[in-house]
Design an enzyme around this catalytic site. Structure first.
Site, short mmCIF file in Angstrom:
data_model
loop_
_atom_site.label_atom_id
_atom_site.label_comp_id
_atom_site.label_asym_id
_atom_site.label_seq_id
_atom_site.Cartn_x
_atom_site.Cartn_y
_atom_site.Cartn_z
N ASP A 173 18.68 33.16 -18.64
CA ASP A 173 18.32 34.23 -17.71
C ASP A 173 19.39 35.32 -17.82
O ASP A 173 19.33 36.16 -18.70
CB ASP A 173 18.22 33.58 -16.33
CG ASP A 173 17.69 34.50 -15.26
OD1 ASP A 173 16.97 35.44 -15.58
OD2 ASP A 173 17.98 34.25 -14.07
N GLU A 188 18.72 23.76 -23.48
CA GLU A 188 18.64 24.43 -22.18
C GLU A 188 17.17 24.74 -21.87
O GLU A 188 16.35 24.90 -22.78
CB GLU A 188 19.51 25.71 -22.23
CG GLU A 188 19.57 26.54 -20.97
CD GLU A 188 20.11 25.81 -19.73
OE1 GLU A 188 19.48 24.84 -19.30
OE2 GLU A 188 21.13 26.27 -19.20
N ASP A 189 16.85 24.81 -20.59
CA ASP A 189 15.47 25.15 -20.20
C ASP A 189 15.20 26.64 -20.30
O ASP A 189 14.17 27.05 -20.81
CB ASP A 189 15.18 24.62 -18.78
CG ASP A 189 16.21 25.07 -17.74
OD1 ASP A 189 17.18 25.78 -18.10
OD2 ASP A 189 16.05 24.70 -16.56
N PHE A 243 10.06 34.56 -11.90
CA PHE A 243 10.62 33.24 -11.61
C PHE A 243 9.57 32.19 -11.92
O PHE A 243 8.46 32.24 -11.41
CB PHE A 243 11.07 33.14 -10.16
CG PHE A 243 11.95 31.95 -9.93
CD1 PHE A 243 13.30 32.01 -10.23
CD2 PHE A 243 11.42 30.75 -9.47
CE1 PHE A 243 14.12 30.91 -10.07
CE2 PHE A 243 12.23 29.64 -9.30
CZ PHE A 243 13.58 29.72 -9.60
N ARG A 270 9.37 20.34 -10.61
CA ARG A 270 9.88 19.99 -11.94
C ARG A 270 8.87 19.14 -12.73
O ARG A 270 8.88 19.14 -13.95
CB ARG A 270 11.18 19.17 -11.82
CG ARG A 270 12.37 19.94 -11.28
CD ARG A 270 13.63 19.12 -11.49
NE ARG A 270 14.75 19.58 -10.72
CZ ARG A 270 15.58 20.56 -11.07
NH1 ARG A 270 15.39 21.22 -12.18
NH2 ARG A 270 16.60 20.90 -10.29
P1 IMP Z 1 21.64 32.01 -16.27
O1 IMP Z 1 23.05 31.52 -16.12
O2 IMP Z 1 21.37 33.16 -15.34
O3 IMP Z 1 21.23 32.32 -17.68
O4 IMP Z 1 20.70 30.90 -15.68
C1 IMP Z 1 20.42 29.72 -16.28
C2 IMP Z 1 19.90 28.73 -15.25
O5 IMP Z 1 19.26 29.36 -14.13
C3 IMP Z 1 18.80 27.90 -15.87
O6 IMP Z 1 19.31 26.77 -16.52
C4 IMP Z 1 17.95 27.53 -14.67
O7 IMP Z 1 18.44 26.38 -14.04
C5 IMP Z 1 18.09 28.69 -13.73
N1 IMP Z 1 16.94 29.64 -13.83
C6 IMP Z 1 16.94 30.87 -14.34
N2 IMP Z 1 15.72 31.44 -14.27
C7 IMP Z 1 14.92 30.51 -13.70
C8 IMP Z 1 13.52 30.49 -13.38
O8 IMP Z 1 12.73 31.44 -13.59
N3 IMP Z 1 13.06 29.34 -12.80
C9 IMP Z 1 13.86 28.26 -12.54
N4 IMP Z 1 15.17 28.25 -12.82
C10 IMP Z 1 15.70 29.36 -13.41
#
Ligand code: IMP
Length: 176
Positions: A102, A98-99, A151, A164
């Site tokens: 959050d 995963e990238d 962000f 990207r």
């Molecule tokens: P989560 O479900 O809130 O943990 O979010 C995960 C997904 O939200 C990641 O795989 C990203 O695609 C997106 N995301 C969360 N924070 C960021 C950020 O700071 N920049 C870009 N994408 C984000």
């Protein structure tokens, strides 16, 4: 976008160094066993392609796409599978790539979903972690960098599908 609208958080060289360290940790953890990388599209594609080339293990890769933020910078909380894996994962050793973690909602959902398909093991590697934003408890097995609640874009991460391709990771400043 003008250069002044973003601020570098992690340089390409810093990321490359940490990816190499993560690859060594993962190589040691799997100790010669075959691993199936599950790359979460689209954001993790750059990280996964760098990481997999540094793993000294037998490796397969597959891809999943899940719904995320759309055009907003706040989590909707809803997770939906847009593209599923190509094949069965039963009995396989899975490593989700995963990238960023959050709120944790995406990985919480993905792990539960994939575990129901009876892999032999399931672990998660994330390049970035924003622990301050968690809405569900989630601790990745391997993590590149903990970052503050900002962000970020670049190295696969987008804002409205832009940025990207940037080699480093940047904090996006709001347009004035
Ligand atoms: P989560 O479900 O809130 O943990 O979010 C995960 C997904 O939200 C990641 O795989 C990203 O695609 C997106 N995301 C969360 N924070 C960021 C950020 O700071 N920049 C870009 N994408 C984000």
């Amino acid at each position: 976008m003008k250069q002044s609208n973003r601020e570098e958080l992690l340089s390409a060289a810093e990321i490359a160094g940490r990816v190499q360290e993560l690859a060594a940790e993962i190589t040691a953890a799997y100790a010669g066993r075959k691993v199936l990388l599950v790359c979460v599209l689209k954001g993790a594609v750059v990280f996964a392609s760098d990481l997999m080339r540094r793993l000294d293990l037998p490796v397969e890769i597959d891809f999943m796409a899940v719904s995320s933020y759309g055009s907003e910078t706040a989590s909707s909380g809803a997770v939906r599978i847009l593209k599923d894996l190509d094949s069965s994962i039963q009995g396989k050793e899975l490593l989700i790539v995963e990238d960023i973690v959050d709120t944790g909602l995406t990985l919480d959902y993905l792990c539960k979903n994939l575990l129901s398909r009876k892999p032999k093991s399931l672990k998660v590697v994330t390049l970035l972690d924003k622990p301050a934003r968690r809405r569900v408890e989630f601790i990745p097995d391997f993590c590149g960098f903990e970052i503050p609640d900002r962000f970020v874009v670049g190295y696969g991460l987008d804002f409205n599908e832009d940025y990207r391709h940037l080699p480093g990771i940047y904090v996006l400043k709001p347009e004035n």
